[in-house]
Design a protein around this motif. Structure first.
Motif, PDB file in Angstrom:
ATOM      1  N   ASP A  28       0.668  -1.189  -0.166  1.00  6.93           N
ATOM      2  CA  ASP A  28       0.129   0.129   0.004  1.00  6.93           C
ATOM      3  C   ASP A  28       0.903   1.174   0.107  1.00  6.93           C
ATOM      4  O   ASP A  28       0.319   2.248   0.112  1.00  6.93           O
ATOM      5  CB  ASP A  28      -0.848   0.124   1.327  1.00  6.93           C
ATOM      6  N   GLY A  29       2.358   1.163  -0.132  1.00  7.53           N
ATOM      7  CA  GLY A  29       3.138   2.188  -0.388  1.00  7.53           C
ATOM      8  C   GLY A  29       3.791   2.837   0.826  1.00  7.53           C
ATOM      9  O   GLY A  29       4.544   3.919   0.739  1.00  7.53           O
ATOM     10  N   GLN A 172      -0.116  11.743  -0.572  1.00  8.38           N
ATOM     11  CA  GLN A 172      -0.252  10.248  -0.212  1.00  8.38           C
ATOM     12  C   GLN A 172      -1.584   9.950   0.116  1.00  8.38           C
ATOM     13  O   GLN A 172      -1.937   8.701   0.238  1.00  8.38           O
ATOM     14  CB  GLN A 172       0.806   9.941   0.712  1.00  8.38           C
ATOM     15  N   CYS A 175      -5.275   9.890  -2.032  1.00  7.31           N
ATOM     16  CA  CYS A 175      -5.289   8.721  -3.249  1.00  7.31           C
ATOM     17  C   CYS A 175      -5.316   7.339  -2.877  1.00  7.31           C
ATOM     18  O   CYS A 175      -4.847   6.530  -3.764  1.00  7.31           O
ATOM     19  CB  CYS A 175      -4.012   8.999  -3.930  1.00  7.31           C
ATOM     20  N   TYR A 287      -1.204  14.092  -6.687  1.00 10.84           N
ATOM     21  CA  TYR A 287      -1.558  12.754  -6.183  1.00 10.84           C
ATOM     22  C   TYR A 287      -0.217  11.863  -6.168  1.00 10.84           C
ATOM     23  O   TYR A 287       0.489  11.866  -7.486  1.00 10.84           O
ATOM     24  CB  TYR A 287      -2.570  12.155  -6.883  1.00 10.84           C
ATOM     25  N   LYS A 289       1.394   7.984  -5.329  1.00 10.97           N
ATOM     26  CA  LYS A 289       1.141   6.555  -5.085  1.00 10.97           C
ATOM     27  C   LYS A 289       2.165   5.619  -5.304  1.00 10.97           C
ATOM     28  O   LYS A 289       3.027   6.009  -6.511  1.00 10.97           O
ATOM     29  CB  LYS A 289      -0.045   6.048  -5.618  1.00 10.97           C
TER      30      LYS A 289
END
Length: 360
Positions: A28-29, A172, A175, A287, A289
Motif C-alpha cells: 500500500d506504499g 499520499q 489517493c 497525487y 502513490k
C-alpha cells in the motif's frame, strides 16, 4: 520502446541483510525501512530538528492528542504566571477586590486563587469575553503578560491549523482510490517479452498527466543495495506522461538484452518499487502513490485480462479487483535472459546455443 538505466548507487543496507526478507515498501506504499531504535537519542534529536516532518508523519490519534495537550499546557503555563503575578503583587491577600486598600493597584480583578487564574488564562486565549475578571490597565506587568499570552497563543493556533491543513492535503493520503495490481506479469506484447503491471483509478474525479517511474533495488553478495532506474510506458506514449487516467492503465517495460531486470533474478534479493504521480484536473493538486513487487510477486507466462475503456470508474474496490485478474499467456519467443527461479514451470532447453525449445 527503449529502456534506459541510471548509474547504480551502492549503499549499506542492514535491512535486507536479515535472514527473513523484509520489503522496503509495502504493497500500500508505506515505507518499511528502519531507522534508529525507538527512544534512542539520535531518534529524538532527529525529530526535534525536523519538527514539521515529524508532525506530519504522526498518526491522527497522536495528532489529536498533541492538539489537546498543547493547548492544555499553554493554558496551564499562563495560569501559573497569572497566579504568580497575583501573589507577587499581593492580590491574593485582598479580601474584597471591589474595594481594594488605598494605594494598592490590582493587576487582575477577582483572581483569588489558581482556579481563578486558570479560568482567566482560558478566557484570554479563547477571547470569549471577560466577566468579573479582567486585567487592570494601571498594572503594566499585567498588560505585558496579556500581550505575551495572546502572541504565543496566536502562534500556536497558526501552527496547529497549518498542520491540520497539511495533513489533510498530503498527496499520499487522498489517493486511496488509486490501486496497483497485486501481481506483475511477464508476457509477450507485439513480438517482445515485457514486464507489465496495471493501475486502476476509482476516484470520482479525473486525473491527468499520469507519470510512472520505477527503481530496481538489488542486494548483492556483499549486502550492498544497488539502485537502478527502470522505465515504463503506456502503449506508444514512450516516456511522455499519460494525458488522461480514464481506464485501468497497463504499463510495459520491454525485457531487452540491456534491461537490468534480466539479471535481477540472479541477485540475492531484489525489489521493484513503482512510483505514480498524477494531477487533479479541476484543482491541479498532486497525487502520489507507490507500491513494490518482489521476486515471487511476478507471474511468468501470464497476462492481464482485457478491460473496456470505462471499467473501474465509480466502482467499489472489491469489484475493481477483478480487473487485475490474469490469464495464461504462452511464451513462444526464445528466452534471451535468465530467470531460473521463475522458470521452474517453463524450462528452456538450448542446444549448442542455437535456438530454444520450451518444455512444460
Amino acid at each position: 520502446m527503449t529502456s534506459t538505466t541510471s548509474d547504480q548507487k551502492a549503499v549499506s543496507c542492514a535491512l535486507m541483510a536479515k535472514p527473513q526478507r523484509q520489503r522496503l515498501v509495502s504493497k500500500d506504499g508505506r515505507s518499511l525501512t528502519q531507522g534508529n531504535a525507538p527512544g534512542s537519542r539520535e531518534t529524538w534529536f532527529g525529530a526535534m530538528r525536523d519538527m514539521w516532518g515529524t508532525w506530519l508523519a504522526l498518526r491522527w490519534r497522536w495528532v489529536v492528542l498533541a492538539f489537546c495537550g498543547s493547548f492544555l499546557l499553554h493554558w496551564l503555563l499562563f495560569a501559573v504566571l497569572w497566579y504568580l503575578l497575583a501573589r507577587v503583587n499581593g492580590d491574593l491577600d485582598v479580601l474584597d477586590h471591589d474595594s481594594p486598600p488605598p494605594g494598592h493597584v490590582l493587576c487582575v480583578k477577582h483572581v483569588t486563587g489558581f482556579t481563578a487564574a486558570f479560568s482567566f488564562a482560558l478566557e484570554t486565549q479563547l477571547t470569549i469575553g471577560y466577566g468579573t475578571m479582567y486585567p487592570n490597565a494601571d498594572c503594566p506587568t499585567a498588560i505585558a503578560l496579556l500581550a505575551l499570552q495572546m502572541l504565543l497563543g496566536l502562534m500556536l493556533e497558526a501552527f496547529i491549523t497549518g498542520a491540520f491543513v497539511a495533513k489533510f492535503s498530503r498527496p499520499q493520503k487522498h489517493c486511496g482510490g488509486i490501486l496497483f495490481s497485486p501481481q506483475a506479469v511477464v508476457c509477450e506484447v507485439r513480438g517482445q517479452r515485457c514486464l507489465m503491471f496495471r493501475v486502476c483509478n476509482l476516484l470520482p474525479r479525473p486525473l491527468v498527466d499520469v507519470c510512472v517511474s520505477a527503481v530496481l533495488y538489488e542486494e548483492h553478495d556483499d549486502h550492498e543495495l544497488h539502485q537502478t532506474a527502470i522505465e515504463f510506458s503506456v502503449d506508444n506514449l514512450g516516456s511522455r506522461p499519460c494525458p488522461l487516467f480514464l481506464s485501468p492503465l497497463t504499463f510495459y517495460h520491454p525485457l531487452t538484452p540491456s534491461s537490468p531486470l534480466n539479471n535481477a533474478p540472479n541477485t540475492k534479493h531484489f525489489e521493484l518499487v513503482v512510483f505514480l504521480t498524477a494531477s487533479q484536473e479541476s484543482t491541479g493538486s498532486g497525487y502520489h502513490k507507490r507500491t513494490s513487487y518482489l521476486h515471487d510477486e511476478i507471474q511468468y507466462g501470464s497476462c492481464f485480462t482485457k478491460v473496456t475503456s470505462q471499467h473501474g470508474k465509480g466502482q467499489s474496490k472489491a469489484k475493481s479487483m477483478r480487473y487485475f485478474d490474469t490469464q495464461p499467456c504462452p511464451l513462444t519467443l526464445p528466452n534471451t535472459h535468465t530467470r531460473d527461479a521463475l522458470e521452474k514451470e517453463h524450462v528452456v532447453v538450448q542446444n549448442n546455443g542455437e535456438g530454444s525449445e520450451r518444455v512444460e
